[in-house]
Design a protein around this motif. Structure first.
Motif, short mmCIF file in Angstrom:
data_model
loop_
_atom_site.label_atom_id
_atom_site.label_comp_id
_atom_site.label_asym_id
_atom_site.label_seq_id
_atom_site.Cartn_x
_atom_site.Cartn_y
_atom_site.Cartn_z
N LEU A 1 8.43 0.35 -6.23
CA LEU A 1 7.19 -0.42 -6.25
C LEU A 1 7.31 -1.63 -7.17
N HIS A 2 7.84 -1.42 -8.36
CA HIS A 2 7.99 -2.51 -9.32
C HIS A 2 8.87 -3.62 -8.75
N PHE B 1 -9.46 9.66 -7.02
CA PHE B 1 -8.10 10.07 -6.71
C PHE B 1 -8.02 11.57 -6.94
N LYS B 2 -7.77 12.29 -5.85
CA LYS B 2 -7.73 13.76 -5.90
C LYS B 2 -9.00 14.32 -6.56
N GLU B 3 -10.13 13.82 -6.08
CA GLU B 3 -11.45 14.25 -6.53
C GLU B 3 -11.73 13.93 -7.99
N THR B 4 -10.94 13.04 -8.57
CA THR B 4 -11.15 12.60 -9.94
C THR B 4 -11.60 11.15 -9.93
N PHE C 1 -9.07 -0.68 -1.46
CA PHE C 1 -7.96 -0.71 -2.42
C PHE C 1 -6.67 -0.79 -1.62
N SER C 2 -5.82 -1.74 -1.97
CA SER C 2 -4.55 -1.86 -1.24
C SER C 2 -3.67 -0.64 -1.51
N LYS C 3 -2.72 -0.40 -0.64
CA LYS C 3 -1.88 0.80 -0.73
C LYS C 3 -1.14 0.88 -2.06
N ASP D 1 -0.59 3.84 -4.91
CA ASP D 1 0.80 4.26 -5.16
C ASP D 1 1.13 4.24 -6.65
N TYR D 2 0.64 3.24 -7.37
CA TYR D 2 0.87 3.21 -8.82
C TYR D 2 0.21 4.42 -9.49
#
Length: 381
Positions: A82-83, A322-325, A364-366, A370-371
């Protein structure tokens, strides 16, 4: 009758000449900018090519604590990819208010400037909250017409500072970052930003629905300056930058030296560590350690969606799960992120050259998710 017709024709010709000269002037500004920066798109290094107001570092700089496990966990392969793919220049994971992971690329370091782009919208919203707290505004319902002329008729008469912060002005504006002849490019390149903003009419009833417009934040900053009789750059220093212990100077890009208008909707240039301070402030309900800088009720409202149909936005901040958070985020063009998970006491900061353009029209972009995914993989190792 003939004289009347000639008068009308003369007025039309004068109007067309004015319009043409205005267009010609912008085209000359655009051509000059393209020649100077040798590209047609915005970049995180643009502070080098535009005029700026310098905001001093804090009188009492306070460094972030370094976690006992600082940089001990190896990056995932996916995070490395990603970086590299999107040109990350800074990536931080802050755990329990201590820097747990920190990496820089392309010659950047902890003190390097990078453009916030629209992360500055969150900063302007924080300034608005403080202005309410200090009594310059009574509430989010204060009318723009009380401070700026030309907003006392039609839909404009209903427009409030809360509408501007929550992106629901109803203003005539097209948010487009690729059309160099469009109004968003004019705001970035042109030499009289506030005049441009005042020329945009309110064409829909404000406060009814979310529509992301950079012009809303610029008008909000103009209103704050009218109410406080202070520059937005002075306010951010007095109310946040100094008391939060910022370790470096910041640069707020302006339209030009003569008009000296901060590009409030974008272009607050700082570094990953100092940007993260705003994430901590909101995570801690307006407190900077033992000092209360912002009202906790305002913080709560800011990170709660105003409109049921738009759960992704509050007042100056992006919202998600994110994951219910739950998380809230400052977010800027080309993938500038400060992402905060309050319950987990985690702050992620990513600054870089670009983002996943294939998914940029999504909420939100992918790469944004991913980050997060890769950071939590590391944290849970």
């Amino acid at each position: 009758m003939k004289k009347k017709i000639l008068s009308v024709i003369s007025l039309i010709l004068l109007f067309l000449c004015f319009q043409f000269s205005s267009e010609l002037f912008y085209l000359s500004e655009l051509a000059s900018t393209i020649y100077k920066i040798q590209r047609t798109e915005a970049d995180i290094t643009d502070y080098q090519y535009f005029d700026n107001i310098e905001i001093p570092k804090s009188k009492n700089p306070k460094a972030w604590a370094i976690h006992k496990n600082y940089n001990k966990t190896l990056m995932t392969n996916n995070l490395k990819i990603l970086h590299e793919e999107f040109g990350t220049v800074a990536f931080l994971i802050i755990k329990n208010d201590s820097i747990w992971h920190e990496k820089y690329y392309s010659g950047y370091n902890k003190d390097s400037y990078s453009n916030s782009f629209s992360m500055s919208k969150s900063i302007v919203s924080a300034i608005m909250g403080k202005a309410i707290q200090e009594g310059y505004f009574k509430s989010l319902d204060d009318k723009i017409s009380s401070f700026i002329e030309g907003y006392d008729q039609g839909y404009a008469s209903k427009l409030t500072i809360g509408d501007l912060s929550s992106m629901s002005s109803g203003m005539k504006w097209t948010e487009n970052y690729t059309n160099i002849f469009g109004v968003t490019a004019r705001a970035y390149v042109g030499s009289d930003l506030n005049k441009l903003i005042l020329s945009r009419p309110i064409i829909k009833e404000p406060g009814k629905s979310f529509e992301y417009l950079s012009s809303d934040t610029q008008l909000l900053a103009m209103t704050i300056e009218k109410a406080t009789e202070k520059k937005i750059s002075d306010l951010v220093y007095d109310w946040f930058w100094n008391p939060m212990g910022a370790e470096n100077n910041a640069l707020w890009q302006i339209d030009n030296i003569k008009t000296n208008n901060e590009k409030a909707y974008c272009c607050f240039n700082s570094n990953a560590r100092d940007f993260a301070r705003f994430g901590k402030l909101y995570k801690d309900n307006g407190y900077w350690y033992n000092e209360k800088l912002l009202d906790s009720n305002f913080i709560k409202k800011s990170i709660t969606n105003r409109f049921e149909a738009s759960p992704e936005y509050g007042y100056g901040f992006w919202l998600g799960e994110f994951k219910e958070t739950k998380f809230f985020s400052m977010r800027g063009h080309l993938g500038q992120y400060v992402i905060v998970f309050p319950k987990e006491n985690i702050i992620l900061v990513r600054l870089g050259k670009t983002h996943d353009k294939k998914s940029e029209n999504e909420t939100f972009s992918k790469d944004f998710y991913d980050y997060i995914i890769e950071a939590f993989k590391m944290l849970n190792t």
